[in-house]
Scaffold this motif. Structure first.
Motif, PDB file in Angstrom:
ATOM      1  N   GLN A  36       0.440  -1.442  -0.209  1.00  0.00           N
ATOM      2  CA  GLN A  36      -0.012   0.103   0.571  1.00  0.00           C
ATOM      3  C   GLN A  36       1.303   1.523  -0.113  1.00  0.00           C
ATOM      4  OE1 GLN A  36      -3.295   0.378   0.307  1.00  0.00           O
ATOM      5  NE2 GLN A  36      -3.754   2.553   0.028  1.00  0.00           N
ATOM      6  N   ALA A  37       1.965   1.126   0.842  1.00  0.00           N
ATOM      7  CA  ALA A  37       2.773   2.163   0.884  1.00  0.00           C
ATOM      8  C   ALA A  37       3.294   2.635  -0.388  1.00  0.00           C
ATOM      9  CB  ALA A  37       3.801   2.197   2.541  1.00  0.00           C
ATOM     10  N   MET A  38       4.179   1.713  -1.098  1.00  0.00           N
ATOM     11  CA  MET A  38       4.489   1.696  -2.244  1.00  0.00           C
ATOM     12  C   MET A  38       3.729   2.008  -3.549  1.00  0.00           C
ATOM     13  SD  MET A  38       6.801  -1.002  -4.748  1.00  0.00           S
ATOM     14  CE  MET A  38       5.416  -1.777  -4.437  1.00  0.00           C
ATOM     15  N   ASN A  39       2.667   1.580  -3.548  1.00  0.00           N
ATOM     16  CA  ASN A  39       1.844   2.299  -4.432  1.00  0.00           C
ATOM     17  C   ASN A  39       1.212   3.030  -4.023  1.00  0.00           C
ATOM     18  OD1 ASN A  39       1.711  -0.556  -5.846  1.00  0.00           O
ATOM     19  ND2 ASN A  39       0.374  -1.482  -5.407  1.00  0.00           N
ATOM     20  N   GLU A  40       0.980   4.093  -2.769  1.00  0.00           N
ATOM     21  CA  GLU A  40       0.664   5.180  -3.248  1.00  0.00           C
ATOM     22  C   GLU A  40       1.956   5.848  -3.463  1.00  0.00           C
ATOM     23  OE1 GLU A  40      -0.270   5.323   1.301  1.00  0.00           O
ATOM     24  OE2 GLU A  40      -2.470   5.022   1.191  1.00  0.00           O
ATOM     25  N   ALA A  41       3.218   5.821  -3.364  1.00  0.00           N
ATOM     26  CA  ALA A  41       4.586   6.478  -3.684  1.00  0.00           C
ATOM     27  C   ALA A  41       4.683   7.154  -5.268  1.00  0.00           C
ATOM     28  CB  ALA A  41       5.692   5.809  -2.930  1.00  0.00           C
ATOM     29  N   GLU A  44       1.370   8.732  -6.519  1.00  0.00           N
ATOM     30  CA  GLU A  44       1.969  10.752  -6.385  1.00  0.00           C
ATOM     31  C   GLU A  44       3.256  10.871  -7.207  1.00  0.00           C
ATOM     32  OE1 GLU A  44       4.333  13.178  -2.962  1.00  0.00           O
ATOM     33  OE2 GLU A  44       2.584  11.410  -1.890  1.00  0.00           O
ATOM     34  N   THR A  45       3.913   9.810  -6.794  1.00  0.00           N
ATOM     35  CA  THR A  45       5.111  10.013  -8.828  1.00  0.00           C
ATOM     36  C   THR A  45       4.569  10.033  -9.802  1.00  0.00           C
ATOM     37  OG1 THR A  45       6.773   9.190  -7.372  1.00  0.00           O
ATOM     38  CG2 THR A  45       7.155   9.282  -9.467  1.00  0.00           C
ATOM     39  N   ALA A  46       3.620   8.976 -10.294  1.00  0.00           N
ATOM     40  CA  ALA A  46       3.106   9.170 -11.976  1.00  0.00           C
ATOM     41  C   ALA A  46       1.978  10.167 -11.917  1.00  0.00           C
ATOM     42  CB  ALA A  46       2.543   7.635 -11.517  1.00  0.00           C
ATOM     43  N   ASN A  47       1.586  11.018 -10.794  1.00  0.00           N
ATOM     44  CA  ASN A  47       0.945  12.420 -11.061  1.00  0.00           C
ATOM     45  C   ASN A  47       1.312  13.222 -11.043  1.00  0.00           C
ATOM     46  OD1 ASN A  47      -1.830  11.026 -10.130  1.00  0.00           O
ATOM     47  ND2 ASN A  47      -2.056  11.075  -7.994  1.00  0.00           N
ATOM     48  N   LYS A  62      -6.278   6.063  -7.395  1.00  0.00           N
ATOM     49  CA  LYS A  62      -6.724   5.575  -6.400  1.00  0.00           C
ATOM     50  C   LYS A  62      -5.667   3.926  -6.197  1.00  0.00           C
ATOM     51  CE  LYS A  62      -9.914   3.285  -3.364  1.00  0.00           C
ATOM     52  NZ  LYS A  62     -10.956   2.849  -3.558  1.00  0.00           N
ATOM     53  N   ALA A  63      -4.596   4.709  -5.024  1.00  0.00           N
ATOM     54  CA  ALA A  63      -3.553   3.581  -4.944  1.00  0.00           C
ATOM     55  C   ALA A  63      -4.197   1.955  -4.034  1.00  0.00           C
ATOM     56  CB  ALA A  63      -2.417   3.950  -4.205  1.00  0.00           C
ATOM     57  N   ILE A  68      -3.070  -0.141  -8.960  1.00  0.00           N
ATOM     58  CA  ILE A  68      -2.957   1.630  -9.685  1.00  0.00           C
ATOM     59  C   ILE A  68      -4.123   1.652 -10.351  1.00  0.00           C
ATOM     60  CG2 ILE A  68      -1.921   3.597  -9.062  1.00  0.00           C
ATOM     61  CD1 ILE A  68       0.651   1.854  -8.486  1.00  0.00           C
ATOM     62  N   MET A  69      -4.636   2.394 -10.249  1.00  0.00           N
ATOM     63  CA  MET A  69      -5.728   2.937 -11.106  1.00  0.00           C
ATOM     64  C   MET A  69      -6.108   4.459 -11.089  1.00  0.00           C
ATOM     65  SD  MET A  69      -9.188   0.754  -9.994  1.00  0.00           S
ATOM     66  CE  MET A  69      -8.415  -0.112  -7.988  1.00  0.00           C
TER      67      MET A  69
END
Length: 90
Positions: A36-41, A44-47, A62-63, A68-69
């Protein structure tokens, strides 16, 4: 021990197996939190690279622990570079 419809069911729980099960569940929970933490990071970077007009595509991101989608209706077309207009040249 329970009796249902004439069938006898018994269950023995081995404390060692229970401890192994407990360890596996804790490891999975830690793994899910890490994912979850990795996908949120990553989100955030992909955004930073997501096209913005109104910002709705970025806000729809949403992660979860497994994925991630982006949930905006046009996210698939942005990802694939597909032009979705009835009169656009191909």
């Amino acid at each position: 021990m329970a009796i249902h419809s004439g069938i006898r069911i018994s269950m023995n729980i081995n404390p060692r197996n229970f401890t192994d099960l407990q360890r596996n569940l804790i490891a999975k929970m830690k793994s899910d939190k890490a994912n979850q933490a990795m996908n949120e990071a990553i989100l955030e970077t992909a955004n930073e690279f997501v096209p913005r007009l109104s910002g709705s595509l970025v806000q729809s991101g949403k992660a979860t622990a497994k994925s991630i989608m982006w949930r905006a209706p046009y996210a698939r077309y942005q990802y694939g570079g597909i032009v979705y207009a009835p009169n656009s040249p191909i």
